[in-house]
Design a protein around this motif. Structure first.
Motif, PDB file in Angstrom:
ATOM      1  N   SER A   1      10.118   2.269  -6.877  1.00  0.00           N
ATOM      2  CA  SER A   1       8.826   2.717  -6.391  1.00  0.00           C
ATOM      3  C   SER A   1       7.862   2.888  -7.553  1.00  0.00           C
ATOM      4  CB  SER A   1       9.000   4.064  -5.668  1.00  0.00           C
ATOM      5  OG  SER A   1       7.798   4.779  -5.614  1.00  0.00           O
TER       6      SER A   1
ATOM      7  N   VAL B   1       3.088   6.612  -2.076  1.00  0.00           N
ATOM      8  CA  VAL B   1       3.966   5.465  -2.310  1.00  0.00           C
ATOM      9  C   VAL B   1       5.127   5.543  -1.321  1.00  0.00           C
ATOM     10  CG1 VAL B   1       3.350   5.269  -4.744  1.00  0.00           C
ATOM     11  CG2 VAL B   1       5.303   6.655  -4.103  1.00  0.00           C
TER      12      VAL B   1
ATOM     13  N   CYS C   1       8.517   5.385  -1.438  1.00  0.00           N
ATOM     14  CA  CYS C   1       9.692   6.223  -1.641  1.00  0.00           C
ATOM     15  C   CYS C   1       9.651   6.785  -3.051  1.00  0.00           C
ATOM     16  CB  CYS C   1      10.987   5.443  -1.409  1.00  0.00           C
ATOM     17  SG  CYS C   1      11.404   4.239  -2.707  1.00  0.00           S
TER      18      CYS C   1
ATOM     19  N   PHE D   1       5.002  -3.888  -4.582  1.00  0.00           N
ATOM     20  CA  PHE D   1       4.964  -2.743  -3.680  1.00  0.00           C
ATOM     21  C   PHE D   1       3.574  -2.632  -3.062  1.00  0.00           C
ATOM     22  CE2 PHE D   1       7.992  -2.007  -7.048  1.00  0.00           C
ATOM     23  CZ  PHE D   1       9.107  -1.489  -6.404  1.00  0.00           C
TER      24      PHE D   1
ATOM     25  N   ASP E   1       7.750  -4.847  -0.902  1.00  0.00           N
ATOM     26  CA  ASP E   1       8.021  -3.545  -0.294  1.00  0.00           C
ATOM     27  C   ASP E   1       6.837  -3.170   0.590  1.00  0.00           C
ATOM     28  OD1 ASP E   1       9.634  -0.605  -1.186  1.00  0.00           O
ATOM     29  OD2 ASP E   1       7.721  -0.540  -0.128  1.00  0.00           O
TER      30      ASP E   1
END
Length: 406
Positions: free
Chosen positions: A54, A112, A114, A295, A333
């Motif tokens: 993350s 975010v 995780c 991400f 992600d």
């Protein structure tokens, strides 16, 4: 002295954590606690080098967050746990007070997908359950001036390993993280896009093309992205208002951080993926890149009903997935919580847990209450009709306000 059972007595670190102090708490486990992020930079970058789950584990991301949010040093705590002199895990924690509870928690909140301790996963696995329990206990034992350590959204699986954080406090399953992991766009398309899915995407694309010229672009750090980001947040605000939920970006004053992150010298690798219709922005995705992993932090699309007929969000994501895997990225992600787009594109699901470490009697009481709330919230999320009923008042107000303003 190698058994890790002989504790050595040293002065404890003060409640604010001011200044870096190393305390040898066992023969082979040592702890450094400080309120200066610079004191842990070397250890952090060493642990981060093997990869992150993350952006919340990135030194540069958190350093910019702390600077941009102007957080005082007394609200920052960084703890490094070392075994035999080698850094194994790091906890970056922010002090805050919420509804009478003194918390230590992650810095960026829900921004975010995780979070997790920054760790040497191989060494952490080698410690085994007993060793990990001792490490976490020594890392949290010196924390004072708070009622509860609240660590939200820890993944149950990291680096192909499961259970590495099981011994860190009390865990509660709460959500699922969704990712697309493929070696190429060809593999992604073959696995995730059925014949009917491709036909549906083509039909939506035709409807969007009929409205004007459609273009897709990718911008990176240093590009002039202010208008793109401002448009993205306006689109998000309109979406939040329509859903009757709180706009965390505007109300918490977070928008400037995302502008700062895309600057050329921010230290954070950002990609903005933008879909335009007739030159106007109709969908945006804001992503942070780490190595071959991407991400997605924020996505938006136009709320114009005419444009929505062409599903700009889905058309943007189709181009995003093709662009990501053609560029050689191996993972995209898409964050926590199931949506249609995640169902269509994500082939990896990772369970997330909240972890709690009570530090006082009041903290233990709050822990019990919060676990009940989280379990109830999880049950509600699985009940679509109930979610619709709870959101209905806010959506009605949005529509009513729009009618009155005309």
């Amino acid at each position: 002295m190698g058994s890790g059972t002989a504790a050595l007595q040293h002065p404890s670190v003060d409640a604010t954590g001011i200044g870096a102090k190393v305390t040898q708490v066992a023969a082979d486990i040592s702890v450094l606690m400080t309120n200066r992020i610079e004191d842990v930079e070397a250890s952090w970058r060493l642990l981060e080098a093997s990869g992150v789950e993350s952006p919340g584990q990135s030194y540069d991301f958190i350093a910019l967050w702390v600077k941009n949010r102007r957080l005082p040093s007394c609200d920052q705590t960084y703890i490094v746990g070392s075994v035999d002199g080698e850094p194994v895990a790091l906890l970056p924690l922010r002090r805050r007070r919420t509804r009478g509870v003194r918390l230590l928690s992650w810095f960026p909140g829900s921004n975010v997908g995780c979070y997790a301790p920054i760790a040497n996963l191989e060494r952490l696995e080698q410690l085994g359950p007993v060793g990990r329990k001792a490490l976490w206990a020594r890392m949290t034992a010196r924390l004072t001036g708070a009622d509860l350590i609240y660590l939200r959204w820890l993944p149950g699986r990291v680096g192909g390993r499961t259970g590495l954080f099981d011994e860190l406090g009390v865990a509660l399953p709460v959500e699922t993280l969704y990712r697309a992991e493929f070696a190429s766009w060809a593999e992604c398309e073959r696995v995730q896009r059925s014949k009917s899915r491709r036909k549906h995407d083509r039909q939506q694309g035709d409807r969007l093309d009929a409205l004007g010229q459609v273009t897709f672009e990718v911008s990176r750090n240093g590009d002039d992205a202010r208008d793109t980001i401002d448009t993205m947040f306006r689109q998000r605000s309109a979406r939040f208002k329509a859903m009757g939920i709180r706009d965390i970006f505007v109300r918490d004053g977070l928008t400037e951080f995302y502008h700062a992150a895309v600057a050329a010298n921010s230290g954070i690798a950002v990609q903005l993926q933008v879909l335009r219709l007739g030159g106007q922005i109709v969908a945006v995705r804001y992503n942070v890149v780490h190595g071959t992993r991407m991400f997605c932090l924020i996505s938006s699309m136009s709320d114009d009903e005419t444009v929505q007929a062409g599903s700009p969000g889905k058309q943007c994501l189709l181009r995003v997935m093709q662009s990501v895997f053609e560029q050689g990225y191996t993972m995209f992600d898409m964050g926590a919580g199931l949506t249609d787009e995640k169902r269509h594109w994500c082939n990896v699901q990772i369970p997330l847990q909240h972890h709690y470490v009570p530090l006082s009697a009041w903290g233990r009481t709050v822990l019990a209450a919060h676990r009940v709330i989280q379990k109830s919230r999880r049950q509600i999320k699985g009940h679509k009709k109930l979610i619709t009923a709870l959101r209905a008042p806010g959506q009605w107000l949005h529509r009513h306000a729009g009618q009155k303003s005309k």
